[in-house]
Design a protein around this motif. Structure first.
Motif, PDB file in Angstrom:
ATOM      1  N   VAL A  91      13.307  13.147  66.237  1.00  0.00           N
ATOM      2  CA  VAL A  91      12.246  13.229  67.246  1.00  0.00           C
ATOM      3  C   VAL A  91      10.925  12.716  66.678  1.00  0.00           C
ATOM      4  O   VAL A  91      10.181  11.988  67.352  1.00  0.00           O
ATOM      5  CB  VAL A  91      12.114  14.674  67.773  1.00  0.00           C
ATOM      6  CG1 VAL A  91      10.931  14.809  68.706  1.00  0.00           C
ATOM      7  CG2 VAL A  91      13.402  15.092  68.479  1.00  0.00           C
ATOM      8  N   ALA A  97      13.822  12.183  74.162  1.00  0.00           N
ATOM      9  CA  ALA A  97      12.556  12.855  73.894  1.00  0.00           C
ATOM     10  C   ALA A  97      11.442  12.043  74.542  1.00  0.00           C
ATOM     11  O   ALA A  97      10.469  12.593  75.052  1.00  0.00           O
ATOM     12  CB  ALA A  97      12.329  12.992  72.391  1.00  0.00           C
ATOM     13  N   ALA A 104      16.449  11.097  70.336  1.00  0.00           N
ATOM     14  CA  ALA A 104      15.188  10.375  70.166  1.00  0.00           C
ATOM     15  C   ALA A 104      14.819   9.614  71.437  1.00  0.00           C
ATOM     16  O   ALA A 104      13.665   9.627  71.868  1.00  0.00           O
ATOM     17  CB  ALA A 104      15.287   9.422  68.972  1.00  0.00           C
ATOM     18  N   THR A 160      20.777  17.177  71.795  1.00  0.00           N
ATOM     19  CA  THR A 160      20.449  18.116  70.714  1.00  0.00           C
ATOM     20  C   THR A 160      21.681  18.946  70.365  1.00  0.00           C
ATOM     21  O   THR A 160      22.048  19.074  69.188  1.00  0.00           O
ATOM     22  CB  THR A 160      19.284  19.040  71.125  1.00  0.00           C
ATOM     23  OG1 THR A 160      18.127  18.240  71.371  1.00  0.00           O
ATOM     24  CG2 THR A 160      18.969  20.048  70.032  1.00  0.00           C
ATOM     25  N   THR A 210      17.962  15.556  76.753  1.00  0.00           N
ATOM     26  CA  THR A 210      17.435  16.080  75.495  1.00  0.00           C
ATOM     27  C   THR A 210      18.256  17.282  75.047  1.00  0.00           C
ATOM     28  O   THR A 210      18.656  17.376  73.878  1.00  0.00           O
ATOM     29  CB  THR A 210      15.946  16.453  75.638  1.00  0.00           C
ATOM     30  OG1 THR A 210      15.215  15.284  76.011  1.00  0.00           O
ATOM     31  CG2 THR A 210      15.381  16.987  74.342  1.00  0.00           C
TER      32      THR A 210
END
Length: 133
Positions: A93, A64, A61, A76, A72
């Motif tokens: 996100v 992003a 988050a 992820t 990112t």
């Protein structure tokens, strides 16, 4: 900051844990190499007060928004590694997008902070008062 282990010793441990020495570690000066690995290992790979899945969703988050494609991607994949579903990743996100939008609005409109804090306190008290026992 003196190192307690040689670079070769730290790299050996990295290879055992990760299968390789990541390129982003290779340029760290010797004086900080062991320290940075210990910090990464304990906060990123280790169990802390916040479960790893949630730390990774928070990292996703954050990045992003910072638009760091390296971070990112890293967070992820780390979130998935720790059991996050595609739906949880999407929600993290989306939450970042929503939260940042409110931040832009409140700051841009120069909302009175003291009034905001007082209203928030009243909301929290109300929710606590009406929460199921």
């Amino acid at each position: 900051m003196p190192t307690s282990r040689t670079r070769a010793e730290v790299e050996k441990e990295m290879k055992e844990m990760l299968g390789l020495v990541p390129g982003f570690f290779k340029q760290i000066p010797d004086a900080y190499f062991d320290y940075e690995w210990e910090l990464f290992k304990s906060l990123e790979l280790g169990e802390t007060l916040i479960p790893n899945k949630y730390k990774e969703l928070m990292g996703l988050a954050i990045h992003a928004e910072t638009k760091c494609r390296y971070c990112t991607l890293f967070h992820t994949e780390a979130a998935r590694l720790h059991g996050a579903t595609d739906e949880e990743i999407q929600e993290a996100v989306h939450f970042a997008k929503m939260s940042l939008g409110w931040s832009a609005y409140l700051n841009g409109m120069q909302q009175d902070y003291d009034m905001f804090a007082e209203e928030l306190e009243r909301i929290v008290d109300h929710i606590k008062e009406h929460a199921p026992a």
